[in-house]
Scaffold this motif. Structure first.
Motif, PDB file in Angstrom:
ATOM      1  N   UNK A 159       0.767  -1.219   0.025  1.00 38.65           N
ATOM      2  CA  UNK A 159      -0.064   0.076   0.096  1.00 38.65           C
ATOM      3  C   UNK A 159       0.937   1.361   0.132  1.00 38.65           C
ATOM      4  N   UNK A 160       2.110   1.251   0.545  1.00 44.44           N
ATOM      5  CA  UNK A 160       3.008   2.532   0.561  1.00 44.44           C
ATOM      6  C   UNK A 160       3.715   2.438  -0.646  1.00 44.44           C
ATOM      7  N   UNK A 161       3.472   1.586  -1.615  1.00 37.18           N
ATOM      8  CA  UNK A 161       4.067   1.840  -3.211  1.00 37.18           C
ATOM      9  C   UNK A 161       2.695   1.956  -4.080  1.00 37.18           C
ATOM     10  N   UNK A 162       1.621   2.153  -3.591  1.00 39.07           N
ATOM     11  CA  UNK A 162       0.519   2.394  -4.353  1.00 39.07           C
ATOM     12  C   UNK A 162      -0.355   1.370  -4.941  1.00 39.07           C
ATOM     13  N   UNK A 163      -0.124   0.122  -4.419  1.00 39.37           N
ATOM     14  CA  UNK A 163      -0.979  -1.011  -4.812  1.00 39.37           C
ATOM     15  C   UNK A 163      -1.860  -1.609  -3.671  1.00 39.37           C
ATOM     16  N   UNK A 164      -3.099  -1.648  -3.971  1.00 42.19           N
ATOM     17  CA  UNK A 164      -4.100  -1.883  -2.795  1.00 42.19           C
ATOM     18  C   UNK A 164      -4.115  -3.620  -2.718  1.00 42.19           C
ATOM     19  N   UNK A 165      -4.965  -3.578  -1.451  1.00 48.00           N
ATOM     20  CA  UNK A 165      -5.259  -4.983  -1.088  1.00 48.00           C
ATOM     21  C   UNK A 165      -5.691  -5.703  -2.348  1.00 48.00           C
ATOM     22  N   UNK A 166      -7.129  -4.922  -2.859  1.00 55.15           N
ATOM     23  CA  UNK A 166      -7.617  -5.892  -4.153  1.00 55.15           C
ATOM     24  C   UNK A 166      -6.840  -5.795  -5.285  1.00 55.15           C
ATOM     25  N   UNK A 167      -5.849  -4.866  -5.427  1.00 50.93           N
ATOM     26  CA  UNK A 167      -5.017  -4.779  -6.696  1.00 50.93           C
ATOM     27  C   UNK A 167      -4.135  -6.173  -6.619  1.00 50.93           C
ATOM     28  N   UNK A 168      -3.476  -6.365  -5.427  1.00 52.79           N
ATOM     29  CA  UNK A 168      -2.846  -7.497  -5.158  1.00 52.79           C
ATOM     30  C   UNK A 168      -3.733  -8.902  -5.558  1.00 52.79           C
ATOM     31  N   UNK A 169      -4.892  -8.908  -5.049  1.00 51.15           N
ATOM     32  CA  UNK A 169      -5.575  -9.953  -5.320  1.00 51.15           C
ATOM     33  C   UNK A 169      -6.007 -10.044  -6.697  1.00 51.15           C
ATOM     34  N   UNK A 170      -6.372  -9.111  -7.428  1.00 50.92           N
ATOM     35  CA  UNK A 170      -6.597  -9.057  -8.907  1.00 50.92           C
ATOM     36  C   UNK A 170      -5.591  -9.403  -9.862  1.00 50.92           C
ATOM     37  N   UNK A 171      -4.300  -9.558  -9.449  1.00 49.64           N
ATOM     38  CA  UNK A 171      -3.513 -10.381  -9.994  1.00 49.64           C
ATOM     39  C   UNK A 171      -3.145 -11.660  -9.698  1.00 49.64           C
ATOM     40  N   UNK A 172      -3.019 -11.949  -8.421  1.00 46.74           N
ATOM     41  CA  UNK A 172      -2.888 -13.146  -7.680  1.00 46.74           C
ATOM     42  C   UNK A 172      -3.761 -14.374  -7.988  1.00 46.74           C
ATOM     43  N   UNK A 173      -5.132 -13.801  -7.864  1.00 45.98           N
ATOM     44  CA  UNK A 173      -6.034 -14.966  -8.248  1.00 45.98           C
ATOM     45  C   UNK A 173      -5.876 -15.365  -9.569  1.00 45.98           C
ATOM     46  N   UNK A 174      -6.078 -14.452 -10.478  1.00 43.48           N
ATOM     47  CA  UNK A 174      -6.157 -15.204 -11.955  1.00 43.48           C
ATOM     48  C   UNK A 174      -4.633 -15.897 -12.343  1.00 43.48           C
ATOM     49  N   UNK A 175      -3.609 -15.003 -11.801  1.00 43.10           N
ATOM     50  CA  UNK A 175      -2.575 -15.670 -12.328  1.00 43.10           C
ATOM     51  C   UNK A 175      -2.110 -17.063 -11.878  1.00 43.10           C
ATOM     52  N   UNK A 176      -2.641 -17.270 -10.365  1.00 42.08           N
ATOM     53  CA  UNK A 176      -2.206 -18.630  -9.702  1.00 42.08           C
ATOM     54  C   UNK A 176      -3.075 -19.752 -10.327  1.00 42.08           C
ATOM     55  N   UNK A 177      -4.376 -19.334 -10.513  1.00 42.18           N
ATOM     56  CA  UNK A 177      -5.376 -20.354 -11.053  1.00 42.18           C
ATOM     57  C   UNK A 177      -5.293 -20.643 -12.419  1.00 42.18           C
ATOM     58  N   UNK A 178      -5.066 -19.711 -13.519  1.00 40.73           N
ATOM     59  CA  UNK A 178      -4.463 -20.172 -14.487  1.00 40.73           C
ATOM     60  C   UNK A 178      -3.167 -20.970 -14.744  1.00 40.73           C
ATOM     61  N   UNK A 179      -2.253 -20.526 -13.935  1.00 46.29           N
ATOM     62  CA  UNK A 179      -1.233 -21.322 -13.959  1.00 46.29           C
ATOM     63  C   UNK A 179      -1.371 -22.880 -13.534  1.00 46.29           C
ATOM     64  N   UNK A 180      -2.020 -23.024 -12.347  1.00 48.26           N
ATOM     65  CA  UNK A 180      -2.474 -24.452 -11.733  1.00 48.26           C
ATOM     66  C   UNK A 180      -3.108 -25.142 -12.952  1.00 48.26           C
ATOM     67  N   UNK A 181      -4.097 -24.444 -13.906  1.00 48.99           N
ATOM     68  CA  UNK A 181      -4.542 -25.281 -14.953  1.00 48.99           C
ATOM     69  C   UNK A 181      -3.792 -25.561 -15.936  1.00 48.99           C
ATOM     70  N   UNK A 182      -2.605 -24.885 -16.388  1.00 47.69           N
ATOM     71  CA  UNK A 182      -1.801 -25.060 -17.367  1.00 47.69           C
ATOM     72  C   UNK A 182      -0.773 -26.127 -16.824  1.00 47.69           C
ATOM     73  N   UNK A 183      -0.424 -26.378 -15.501  1.00 52.29           N
ATOM     74  CA  UNK A 183       0.404 -27.166 -15.204  1.00 52.29           C
ATOM     75  C   UNK A 183      -0.221 -28.571 -15.018  1.00 52.29           C
ATOM     76  N   UNK A 184      -1.722 -28.598 -14.633  1.00 52.36           N
ATOM     77  CA  UNK A 184      -2.273 -29.769 -14.669  1.00 52.36           C
ATOM     78  C   UNK A 184      -2.477 -30.445 -16.112  1.00 52.36           C
TER      79      UNK A 184
END
Length: 431
Positions: A159-184
């Protein structure tokens, strides 16, 4: 001097890995004793902010488990897997990912691993495929869970760097979910088919393979209610954090960390009152024990790491500037190998992410590399990994003679590589 101190840190981590479990935290204390008394280094900060979040979330999960909520969720998961058994390599990681995403701890995978192993075996599918990627999914989902200690701590410093809690989740959730599918997809082709596996054929010939069929769950009266209350608690946490992020609450009485603890303790109280849970039984719940063990591990190892980093932040900055400015993806590599030793996403995040941002790493790079703190599968000693090996009586999920050539190394490494790559993509799009 710095080399000697680094050897002490690594030796303490190695000792912790040998002791296993809560011993990782104990070894961190040994390292602290040597650094502070032997080398006269000023102690770093004990990560109580991370510990309080783990404790708050774990008591709510443990209350839900005692109320029968975990058994209810597993019964739903088993129904899904048995309804579509041919797709178990894709559905199994989805189940463990979602359960970890909601619970904030990967230990929820313990309850689903027997189901995954049985369904795969019944269908003639090599169990190592769904089991390995399911374990990896339960680890990586920590970096996308709205209530995990790693996410909450990381979002706080972002947050001190200008990225919000929701901003972090907006990247983390889709990137990890799609990555797990590709790895599967790739994992679905790893190893011989079960009918061609010599270890399985040998065990089958000896009569060691048993088909147990559908598990029977006795759903307790308050099970569904406990799950509902827990989910409402998660929704409350996310809404409160969102209100803070967008400025709807300008002068909050509770910080986000405090709010998570308050909401989770309240959920635990409501479950105990409305589901007729005896509070003393919570102390014996497996999730409570694993959570409290995690607190000690984080306290010892993260404290040790912070002490070393803060004592040599200048030297580390000079070395890191040259590397990370030209090769920002190196942060993911550093996080990967550190997590392998620290055995905790929260401890790795606490130990390295503040230093990385202090060294000038861009927030987008930090967010993209975040999934690499989940490399808990490299050393084949993590509890859920060992459980998967033990539960696969076909012998397809195994640890090789050379330690690292086990069933989880390829799916796990691929999943993190995909997560980091997609993290950079989504980070530049959403942040």
């Amino acid at each position: 001097m710095i080399i000697s101190e680094l050897i002490i840190v690594l030796a303490a981590i190695y000792l912790g890995a040998r002791l296993g479990g809560i011993g990782i935290g104990f070894a961190g204390g040994v390292g602290m004793l040597i650094l502070t008394t032997g080398f006269q280094i000023k102690p770093g900060v004990i990560p109580f902010d991370v510990i309080e979040i783990i404790m708050g979330v774990i008591v709510a999960i443990a209350a839900m488990q005692v109320a029968g909520g975990m058994d209810y969720l597993v019964s739903r998961a088993e129904r899904l897997l048995r309804k579509h058994p041919r797709y178990i390599t894709f559905l199994a990681p989805l189940v463990t990912y979602v359960m970890t995403l909601l619970a904030g701890t990967g230990h929820t995978a313990f309850s689903t691993l027997p189901v995954i192993a049985e369904v795969a075996k019944e269908q003639g599918i090599r169990p190592s495929r769904p089991l390995s990627i399911a374990v990896v999914a339960s680890q990586i989902a920590i970096t996308a869970s709205p209530i995990s200690a790693a996410v909450v701590f990381f979002s706080g410093i972002l947050e001190a760097k200008g990225i919000s809690y929701l901003g972090l989740l907006s990247v983390a959730i889709p990137s990890t979910m799609v990555a797990i599918f590709l790895a599967a997809i790739i994992t679905n082709f790893l190893g011989k088919e079960l009918k061609d596996d010599p270890v399985y054929q040998e065990r089958l010939a000896k009569g060691e393979i048993v088909l147990r069929g559908t598990r029977v769950f006795n759903v307790q009266p308050g099970a569904k209610r406990s799950v509902l209350l827990f989910l409402l608690g998660i929704v409350a946490v996310v809404l409160y954090a969102a209100a803070l992020s967008v400025g709807l609450i300008t002068h909050p009485v509770l910080s986000r960390n405090e709010a998570i603890v308050v909401f989770m303790l309240t959920v635990a109280a409501l479950i105990c009152m409305t589901c007729k849970v005896e509070c003393d039984r919570i102390l014996s719940a497996s999730t409570f024990k694993s959570g409290m063990s995690a607190c000690i591990c984080v306290m010892g190892v993260a404290w040790l790491g912070d002490t070393f980093v803060q004592a040599h932040i200048g030297e580390i900055q000079r070395v890191a500037d040259a590397w990370l400015s030209d090769y920002p993806w190196m942060l993911a590599v550093v996080l990967f190998f550190t997590a392998t030793l620290l055995y905790s996403q929260a401890a790795t995040t606490k130990a390295l992410m503040p230093a990385a941002l202090l060294l000038g790493v861009s927030p987008v790079t930090a967010v993209a590399s975040f999934a690499a703190v989940s490399a808990l599968f490299v050393l084949p000693t993590y509890p859920t990994l060992l459980a998967a090996v033990e539960m696969d009586e076909t012998g397809s999920t195994r640890i090789g003679k050379f330690v690292f050539n086990h069933s989880f190394i390829v799916p796990g490494t691929l999943a993190i590589m995909f997560s980091v790559a997609l993290g950079f993509l989504f980070g530049h799009l959403f942040l």
